[in-house]
Design an enzyme around this catalytic site. Structure first.
Site, PDB file in Angstrom:
ATOM      1  N   SER A  18      87.257 -79.932   1.583  1.00  0.00           N
ATOM      2  CA  SER A  18      85.875 -79.763   1.133  1.00  0.00           C
ATOM      3  C   SER A  18      85.276 -78.481   1.674  1.00  0.00           C
ATOM      4  O   SER A  18      85.611 -78.043   2.780  1.00  0.00           O
ATOM      5  CB  SER A  18      85.038 -80.958   1.622  1.00  0.00           C
ATOM      6  OG  SER A  18      83.660 -80.720   1.421  1.00  0.00           O
TER       7      SER A  18
ATOM      8  N   TYR B  55      81.801 -85.966   8.736  1.00  0.00           N
ATOM      9  CA  TYR B  55      82.594 -85.984   7.491  1.00  0.00           C
ATOM     10  C   TYR B  55      83.352 -84.659   7.347  1.00  0.00           C
ATOM     11  O   TYR B  55      84.565 -84.632   7.171  1.00  0.00           O
ATOM     12  CB  TYR B  55      81.699 -86.210   6.264  1.00  0.00           C
ATOM     13  CG  TYR B  55      82.356 -85.783   4.978  1.00  0.00           C
ATOM     14  CD1 TYR B  55      82.025 -84.567   4.383  1.00  0.00           C
ATOM     15  CD2 TYR B  55      83.347 -86.554   4.393  1.00  0.00           C
ATOM     16  CE1 TYR B  55      82.659 -84.144   3.238  1.00  0.00           C
ATOM     17  CE2 TYR B  55      83.989 -86.135   3.234  1.00  0.00           C
ATOM     18  CZ  TYR B  55      83.638 -84.921   2.665  1.00  0.00           C
ATOM     19  OH  TYR B  55      84.276 -84.498   1.526  1.00  0.00           O
TER      20      TYR B  55
ATOM     21  N   LYS C 127      87.625 -83.549   7.544  1.00  0.00           N
ATOM     22  CA  LYS C 127      88.378 -82.699   6.609  1.00  0.00           C
ATOM     23  C   LYS C 127      89.028 -81.546   7.385  1.00  0.00           C
ATOM     24  O   LYS C 127      90.195 -81.215   7.188  1.00  0.00           O
ATOM     25  CB  LYS C 127      87.456 -82.146   5.518  1.00  0.00           C
ATOM     26  CG  LYS C 127      86.885 -83.193   4.583  1.00  0.00           C
ATOM     27  CD  LYS C 127      87.973 -83.901   3.776  1.00  0.00           C
ATOM     28  CE  LYS C 127      87.396 -84.803   2.710  1.00  0.00           C
ATOM     29  NZ  LYS C 127      88.416 -85.501   1.921  1.00  0.00           N
TER      30      LYS C 127
END
Ligand code: WQD
Length: 344
Positions: free
Chosen positions: A129, A153, A157
């Site tokens: 991402s 989050y 990644k």
């Protein structure tokens, strides 16, 4: 020889579009999904659109008790590679529940890697991402920009990308592409699959679509005083079908390259649209009013981020083709034909 691909999270929003693209390219799929953010109806519609059958395993990749069953199922499928999409993906939720995000996202990736290793299938496309770039890079952001995720989050990644780099360094047989998504939006042109978020949508496009179809009263525009052309946040929206094609292009690139190692590649359009520009485009596409109010900025948001999309075109011969108008029209076709999503 048919390419046999494991797609984790293959019933989800991105996953269903990736599964359609891979099936239409003649690949055989084993989808692994726990339906925590998807449903069996999505799988049925993937098969309907692609006119092809999917092998399926309902399983939570993060559950250690299922690791052996997952490994055995993957081995029996005789895969040549995998696309890893399964994971938790809400930025705000990750701030409230960091331990769950690290446990689920990192364990899922490690379980899949172990299963692929056991099956001798060391070709992996990972759903990364643009949040790994954080808020320190000037747009357009290239893959060589400094990384600095600003939430748990985004850090999952980043950590998974680094784990995969270490795994490939230790075993050069691995061929891995970390695809850094910008803002996936839209739906398959058929209107049969699309985004169906649990509860109140965090993201802009599904929220706008739910206002247009009458499920929400009005949109809150998070911040009208950013240093952008109209004061609202600018993002690189990319049609989910273009994004899906990017996964196919990455898989095929890894198959034909002798030793690509680990590559990091942006999947974006290279241009940004503001919130108000997206609202205006959606009004034109849906012919519906989208009432909104300017609200305070949302914590963690950056003013502007859009991709330098040149590397994907250079490596894969892929670039995003669909316009913001198509993104809105396809979103609207899906939402108006499925006002309650898949009706979960
Ligand atoms: C876009 C713009 C908001 C909702 C996130 C994740 C990213 C990826 C995509 C997983 C911003 C504004 C939004 C609303 C608004 N997800 N907005 N009102 O935050 O760029 O990216 O989703 O990979 O990792 O970080 O997307 O759609 O939430 O926001 O004004 O109700 O719309 O402020 O400017 P974002 P978004």
């Amino acid at each position: 020889m048919t390419d046999r691909i494991v797609v984790t999270g293959g019933a989800g929003y991105i996953g269903s579009h990736v599964s359609v693209s891979l099936l239409e390219a003649g690949k055989a799929l084993l989808v692994i999904d726990d339906f925590s953010n998807s449903c069996p109806e999505a799988l049925r519609r993937i098969e309907e659109i692609a006119n092809a059958k999917i092998e399926f395993l309902k399983a939570d990749l993060a559950n250690p008790a299922l690791a052996e069953k997952i490994t055995e199922t993957v081995r029996r499928f005789r895969p040549s590679g995998a696309v890893h999409l399964a994971g938790l993906k809400a930025v705000g939720e990750s701030v409230e529940e960091p331990a769950r995000y690290y446990r689920v996202n990192l364990n899922s990736a490690l379980t899949l890697v172990a299963a692929l290793e056991a099956a001798g299938a060391k070709r992996l496309v990972f759903s990364s991402s643009a949040t790994v770039y954080g808020d320190r890079s000037q747009s357009p952001v290239s893959e060589s920009a400094a990384l600095g995720p600003t939430n748990p989050y985004g850090r999952t990644k980043f950590f998974i990308e680094e784990m995969l780099r270490d795994i490939a360094r230790a075993d050069p047989e691995w061929k891995i592409a970390n695809l850094r998504y910008f803002n996936p939006v839209g739906a398959h042109a058929s209107g049969r699959i699309g985004e169906d978020p649990n509860g109140v949508p965090n993201n802009l496009f599904p929220f706008i679509a739910q206002v247009a179809v009458g499920r929400r009263d009005k949109l809150k525009v998070f911040g009208g005083d950013y240093p952008t052309r109209d004061g609202t946040g600018v993002r690189d929206y990319i049609h989910v079908s273009d994004l899906a094609r990017g996964h196919l292009a990455a898989l095929d690139y890894l198959a034909r390259e002798k030793s690509p190692g680990v590559i990091d590649v942006n999947l974006g359009t290279g241009r940004g649209y503001s919130v108000l520009e997206a609202v205006a485009a959606f009004k034109r596409a849906s012919n519906r009013d989208i009432p909104y109010e300017i609200a305070p900025r949302r914590d963690g948001d950056v003013a502007e981020i859009y991709a330098d999309a040149a590397l994907a075109e250079r490596l894969f011969g892929w670039k995003a083709e669909k316009s913001i108008e198509e993104m809105c029209a396809d979103t609207w076709r899906w939402q108006s034909a499925n006002p309650d999503g898949y009706g979960r």
